[in-house]
Design a protein around this motif. Structure first.
Motif, PDB file in Angstrom:
ATOM      1  N   ALA A 106      12.466  -6.936  -5.108  1.00 14.13           N
ATOM      2  CA  ALA A 106      12.001  -8.161  -4.816  1.00 14.13           C
ATOM      3  C   ALA A 106      12.552  -9.038  -5.930  1.00 14.13           C
ATOM      4  CB  ALA A 106      10.581  -7.570  -4.433  1.00 14.13           C
ATOM      5  N   ILE A 107      13.757  -9.946  -5.139  1.00 13.11           N
ATOM      6  CA  ILE A 107      14.071 -10.724  -6.181  1.00 13.11           C
ATOM      7  C   ILE A 107      13.490 -12.141  -6.193  1.00 13.11           C
ATOM      8  CG2 ILE A 107      16.380 -11.913  -7.187  1.00 13.11           C
ATOM      9  CD1 ILE A 107      17.895  -8.809  -5.665  1.00 13.11           C
ATOM     10  N   ASP A 108      13.085 -12.859  -7.346  1.00 15.48           N
ATOM     11  CA  ASP A 108      12.580 -13.946  -6.853  1.00 15.48           C
ATOM     12  C   ASP A 108      13.569 -15.071  -7.291  1.00 15.48           C
ATOM     13  OD1 ASP A 108       9.766 -13.308  -7.648  1.00 15.48           O
ATOM     14  OD2 ASP A 108       9.480 -13.463  -9.794  1.00 15.48           O
ATOM     15  N   TRP A 110      15.821  -3.204   0.639  1.00 15.92           N
ATOM     16  CA  TRP A 110      15.532  -1.393   0.853  1.00 15.92           C
ATOM     17  C   TRP A 110      16.367  -0.829   2.058  1.00 15.92           C
ATOM     18  CZ3 TRP A 110      12.663  -0.043   5.128  1.00 15.92           C
ATOM     19  CH2 TRP A 110      12.721  -0.826   5.932  1.00 15.92           C
ATOM     20  N   ASN A 111      16.630   0.382   1.850  1.00 14.62           N
ATOM     21  CA  ASN A 111      16.622   1.253   2.168  1.00 14.62           C
ATOM     22  C   ASN A 111      16.089   1.631   3.455  1.00 14.62           C
ATOM     23  OD1 ASN A 111      19.826   0.777   1.525  1.00 14.62           O
ATOM     24  ND2 ASN A 111      19.269   1.669  -0.331  1.00 14.62           N
ATOM     25  N   ASP A 112      15.757   3.289   3.576  1.00 18.45           N
ATOM     26  CA  ASP A 112      14.890   3.792   3.906  1.00 18.45           C
ATOM     27  C   ASP A 112      13.589   3.833   4.101  1.00 18.45           C
ATOM     28  OD1 ASP A 112      17.200   4.668   5.642  1.00 18.45           O
ATOM     29  OD2 ASP A 112      17.528   5.713   3.939  1.00 18.45           O
ATOM     30  N   PHE A 113      13.284   3.043   3.160  1.00 20.77           N
ATOM     31  CA  PHE A 113      11.614   3.676   3.078  1.00 20.77           C
ATOM     32  C   PHE A 113      10.861   1.929   2.298  1.00 20.77           C
ATOM     33  CE2 PHE A 113       7.602   5.211   0.883  1.00 20.77           C
ATOM     34  CZ  PHE A 113       7.155   5.687   1.956  1.00 20.77           C
ATOM     35  N   LYS A 114      10.042   2.453   2.780  1.00 13.61           N
ATOM     36  CA  LYS A 114       8.886   0.596   1.924  1.00 13.61           C
ATOM     37  C   LYS A 114       7.947   0.836   2.040  1.00 13.61           C
ATOM     38  CE  LYS A 114       8.533  -4.405   1.587  1.00 13.61           C
ATOM     39  NZ  LYS A 114       9.390  -5.439   2.623  1.00 13.61           N
ATOM     40  N   LEU A 115       6.516   0.997   1.363  1.00 11.93           N
ATOM     41  CA  LEU A 115       5.229   0.714   1.245  1.00 11.93           C
ATOM     42  C   LEU A 115       4.994  -1.127   1.473  1.00 11.93           C
ATOM     43  CD1 LEU A 115       4.130   3.463  -1.409  1.00 11.93           C
ATOM     44  CD2 LEU A 115       3.793   3.573   0.186  1.00 11.93           C
ATOM     45  N   GLU A 116       4.365  -0.707   2.554  1.00 11.90           N
ATOM     46  CA  GLU A 116       3.725  -2.121   2.809  1.00 11.90           C
ATOM     47  C   GLU A 116       2.101  -2.245   2.117  1.00 11.90           C
ATOM     48  OE1 GLU A 116       3.946  -3.284   7.135  1.00 11.90           O
ATOM     49  OE2 GLU A 116       5.949  -3.857   6.351  1.00 11.90           O
ATOM     50  N   SER A 117       1.641  -1.536   1.921  1.00 11.40           N
ATOM     51  CA  SER A 117       0.282  -2.048   2.142  1.00 11.40           C
ATOM     52  C   SER A 117      -0.863  -0.974   1.254  1.00 11.40           C
ATOM     53  CB  SER A 117      -0.211  -2.517   2.426  1.00 11.40           C
ATOM     54  OG  SER A 117      -0.795  -2.467   3.630  1.00 11.40           O
ATOM     55  N   ILE A 118      -1.969  -1.475   0.921  1.00  5.46           N
ATOM     56  CA  ILE A 118      -2.849  -0.401   0.677  1.00  5.46           C
ATOM     57  C   ILE A 118      -4.401  -0.619   0.609  1.00  5.46           C
ATOM     58  CG2 ILE A 118      -2.723  -0.681  -1.937  1.00  5.46           C
ATOM     59  CD1 ILE A 118      -3.054   2.538  -1.981  1.00  5.46           C
ATOM     60  N   GLN A 119      -5.374  -0.067   1.259  1.00 10.58           N
ATOM     61  CA  GLN A 119      -5.845  -0.692   1.270  1.00 10.58           C
ATOM     62  C   GLN A 119      -6.699   1.337   0.756  1.00 10.58           C
ATOM     63  OE1 GLN A 119      -8.151  -0.829   5.057  1.00 10.58           O
ATOM     64  NE2 GLN A 119     -10.154  -1.253   4.323  1.00 10.58           N
TER      65      GLN A 119
END
Length: 827
Positions: free
Chosen positions: A26-28, A203-212
């Motif tokens: 993630a680039i500001d 990102w390429n093949d995988f990304k975590l979006e959120s955690i609860q």
């Protein structure tokens, strides 16, 4: 040569064994921004995150809106369309990623976003986050441009859709901070701009979006943590994934289970967990939780959160009085003590992490355990909730609706649904949040403020049904579906015109102030939970000087009058002052007494509420802070200075206090203990002295302070004593502390004039000040030119005692300490 070859081989082997990571980035995009009015040609530098008012100010295009009456001449800004632009490069490695998106955390409000001259997004909600896939548009060199349309265009368009007019003005059509349209404590500065971060995500093949993270207590002192993780990945990759779970940097669990689908839930057991408590009851313990996902040795992504293990319940049960309203935390009935919180600045980008840290430290220092985030402001930045978690401050979180009725068309409702979903998801892991409330005073306004007058039955039914769609359907269903936090439809439950306001739900008691009822009203009309009540005072001398841009304390200038936004504000302060305090003839003393007046009235209410425990289980005054320098209900002014109220509230909010009241010539004495431990006290004293320090009456007592209780320990018939109410004070001792109270109003006290002797000693953090006087000195006010904080102020100094006060400051000298007391103002 041989040694060199071995070294090269070793390095190459280590490099080949090193894990290869393909984590999202993630680039500001916060650099190189400029802005202009749409119909101008001259671009000026801009700050992102920021807003147009700050950018105009930084470029010296406007005078500061917080000074004098400058606000009035700046209304053209919100009637203008504004444009922002930047250019940025993208490295080849990033550009080659399979997925590229631009993420906008907050655009205020009606924005059209262009990337390389392609319109990629139109927004209509400052409270929502927007993400756009830009893989097909992004290049190595890029131009990003955002045009902000003035809110009035959309507001007028939406207004024309209705065949009736909704209260209160056009702000109801725009999903942005409602206070920006002007309030009775804040300016009308309806700003626009890129108010939260902008990032390029790759990102390429995988990304975590959120955690609860949720939890459930089970047998054998074990708490089960459930981690619900949302991710995006390619199907081909799923079968190879493994995960590691770290708690407090310790590897707790690893698995080679197949991680399939969008949502994945796993469980971790914590034995004998440390619970999270509000700071006045225990340690706000937080677990650091981190999930790392791998494909073989390659890390694909990781996600972290903090979790406080605690339970919360809002208890609303029918009883002999009506219906309760209180919170249980970890199974304990918790008395809530605190204030209502508003945005810290009308220009949000001016609020730094240091501002959050200091203000929330001041909350803890004043023994508050709850803040109500008011519904006319903003869903606060993450740091606010992070610090509340760390410091053990409970949060009552309003949704951002205040003092109005809102439309109910499908587009508006869909917008609200997305807003609510995003913000509940963003905040749901925070242990500090214990309530989501639908709105501030919307229901009361509809039923009591005359909003139904001259409307047809059909019109009233339509407006109320739209209210129910939002606050009885969309919002509670969203909260219930995404979190286990309680939901409350509207604060207050009943308006003060309904007699049930004292017996059910939460209450806003504005008989004080708006209806000019005397402060004694608060002692006789105690609700189940007071979520709003307040009284104005003047700010510090520092704030007044800033407003007027003058060293003279002038409270009658037109510049200063612009910073009183309540139409009867000055009149009401004066009216109450005449009832209870001596009315000074000079401005400096008048400011001082206004703060004493505020503290006197509000702490009278706080202690009446606490004495009524468990009938009453919370008291939150209006308001904690200011968004600009002003005459307001705050206990801390815009510059962070504690008013008299904050110092007095600190004492009235202490876990253990003595509180007295006088009813029908009877002095009632209560011991209040909000702590979890029972305390037995022996050989404590209650005494009555005259102002010279002569004891006129005394008794000693033993008592048991039961945990979480308020008990009446004595009723003294004052008619049996030969005393002059105006010439005495009551002193009660408890646990090494002294509590002073009076039998007459401050204006009637026969205080005596005598010097307050001072001795000053330098310390590492500032100075120690030792004070002494031969007579009781009421409301001793210490002031100095040096910026700093007194450990106590506006306090009473007993005759003959030597009182030590600390002044924390960076100043090397304290030659200008000034002392003011109420004694000085008594004729």
């Amino acid at each position: 040569m041989k040694t060199y070859s071995i070294l090269v081989i070793t390095v190459l082997m280590l490099m080949s064994c090193r894990p290869k990571h393909d984590v999202p980035v993630a680039i500001d995009l916060h650099s190189n921004w400029s802005f202009k009015a749409v119909n101008d040609s001259l671009w000026k530098p801009a700050s992102v995150p920021g807003n147009v008012h700050s950018d105009l100010l930084n470029n010296k295009r406007i005078e500061h809106p917080f000074i004098g009456a400058n606000e009035d001449s700046l209304q053209w800004i919100s009637d203008t369309d504004w444009e922002y632009k930047t250019s940025f490069s993208v490295a080849k490695e990033t550009l080659n990623k399979k997925h590229l998106s631009l993420n906008f955390k907050g655009l205020d409000t009606y924005a059209s976003v262009f990337l390389n001259d392609s319109l990629i997004l139109k927004t209509n909600n400052a409270f929502r986050e927007f993400s756009v896939d830009v893989k097909s548009i992004l290049a190595s060199e890029n131009n990003l441009r955002i045009v902000f349309e003035r809110t009035s265009i959309s507001e007028e368009h939406d207004k024309e859709k209705l065949n009736y007019q909704l209260p209160e003005g056009n702000r109801i059509f725009t999903r942005k901070a409602q206070f920006q349209y002007g309030w009775d404590w804040g300016p009308k500065l309806n700003t626009s701009g890129i108010w939260r971060p902008v990032t390029l995500n790759a990102w390429n093949d995988f990304k975590l979006e959120s955690i609860q993270v949720t939890h459930q207590k089970s047998a054998n002192s074990i708490t089960k943590l459930f981690l619900d993780i949302k991710k995006i990945s390619s199907v081909e990759l799923d079968k190879n994934l493994t995960y590691e779970i770290y708690i407090n940097d310790e590897l707790y669990k690893t698995s080679k289970d197949v991680f399939k689908g969008y949502s994945w839930t796993t469980q971790v057991d914590i034995k004998n967990p440390n619970l999270w408590w509000p700071h006045n009851l225990g340690d706000p313990y937080l677990y650091d939780i981190k999930v790392v996902v791998k494909n073989g040795n390659s890390i694909l992504d990781s996600i972290s959160t903090k979790k406080g293990i605690r339970t919360v319940e809002l208890v609303t049960e029918k009883d002999n009085h009506g219906e309760s309203f209180y919170f249980k935390v970890n199974g304990i009935d918790v008395y809530m003590k605190g204030a209502n919180y508003i945005p810290q600045n009308s220009m949000q980008n001016q609020v730094t992490d240091a501002h959050y840290e200091k203000l929330l430290d001041d909350v803890v220092d004043a023994n508050m355990n709850m803040l109500r985030v008011w519904g006319g402001g903003i869903y606060e930045n993450d740091i606010f909730y992070d610090l509340c978690d760390e410091k053990g401050i409970l949060v009552w979180q309003d949704f951002m609706f205040a003092c109005a009725m809102y439309p109910g068309d499908n587009a508006f409702l869909e917008n609200i649904q997305l807003e609510a979903t995003q913000n509940v998801k963003r905040l749901r892991n925070h242990a500090s949040i214990v309530l989501w409330c639908g709105n501030n005073e919307n229901s009361e306004g509809w039923h009591r403020w005359g909003w139904q007058a001259n409307r047809s039955d059909e019109e009233k039914e339509d407006i109320w049904n739209n209210y129910l769609k939002v606050f009885d359907s969309i919002l509670p269903n969203t909260v219930k579906g995404l979190t286990d936090i309680p939901y409350w439809e509207s604060s207050p439950k009943y308006g003060r015109g309904n007699p049930k306001y004292k017996t059910e739900g939460d209450a806003h008691d504005w008989w004080i102030w708006h209806d000019a009822y005397p402060f004694e009203h608060l002692e006789k009309n105690v609700p189940r939970f007071m979520s709003e009540f307040g009284f104005q005072s003047f700010p510090s001398y520092e704030a007044i000087r800033y407003i007027n841009q003058s060293d003279t304390i002038n409270i009658t200038s037109e510049s200063f009058k612009n910073h009183q936004k309540h139409v009867r504000g000055f009149q009401l302060i004066d009216e109450y002052m005449q009832r209870d305090f001596p009315v000074p003839t000079n401005a400096e003393d008048y400011v001082y007494v206004s703060q004493l007046l505020q503290a006197y009235g509000i702490t009278k209410g706080i202690e009446a509420h606490r004495r009524a425990r468990p009938y009453n289980m919370g008291t939150l005054y209006w308001q904690l802070n200011d968004c600009w320098p002003a005459v307001s209900w705050s206990s801390i002014d815009y510059f962070g200075n504690w008013k008299a109220l904050h110092y007095h509230a600190k004492k009235s909010f202490d876990n253990i206090i003595v509180s007295t009241s006088v009813e029908n010539n009877s002095l009632k004495t209560y011991l209040i203990n909000d702590g979890l431990k029972q305390i037995d006290v022996h050989n404590e004293f209650q005494m009555i002295f005259n102002f010279d320090g002569d004891m006129l009456w005394t008794r000693n007592f033993d008592a048991t302070l039961y945990n979480t209780s308020s008990i009446l320990i004595n009723e003294l018939d004052l008619k049996d004593l030969d005393i002059d109410y105006e010439d005495v004070y009551v002193l009660t001792t408890l646990n090494g502390k002294s509590y002073i109270s009076y039998l007459a109003k401050p204006k009637d006290l026969k205080l005596k004039k005598a010097p307050v002797n001072q001795t000053i000693a330098k310390t590492q953090k500032g100075f120690k000040i030792f004070l002494h006087s031969t007579t009781l000195q009421k409301n001793v006010f210490l002031q100095a030119n040096a910026k700093g904080h007194f450990s106590d102020n506006y306090f009473d100094l007993k005759p003959g005692e030597i009182l030590e006060i600390e002044f924390e400051t960076d100043a090397e000298h304290l030659d200008d300490l000034k002392i003011k007391t109420l004694n000085d103002l008594i004729d």
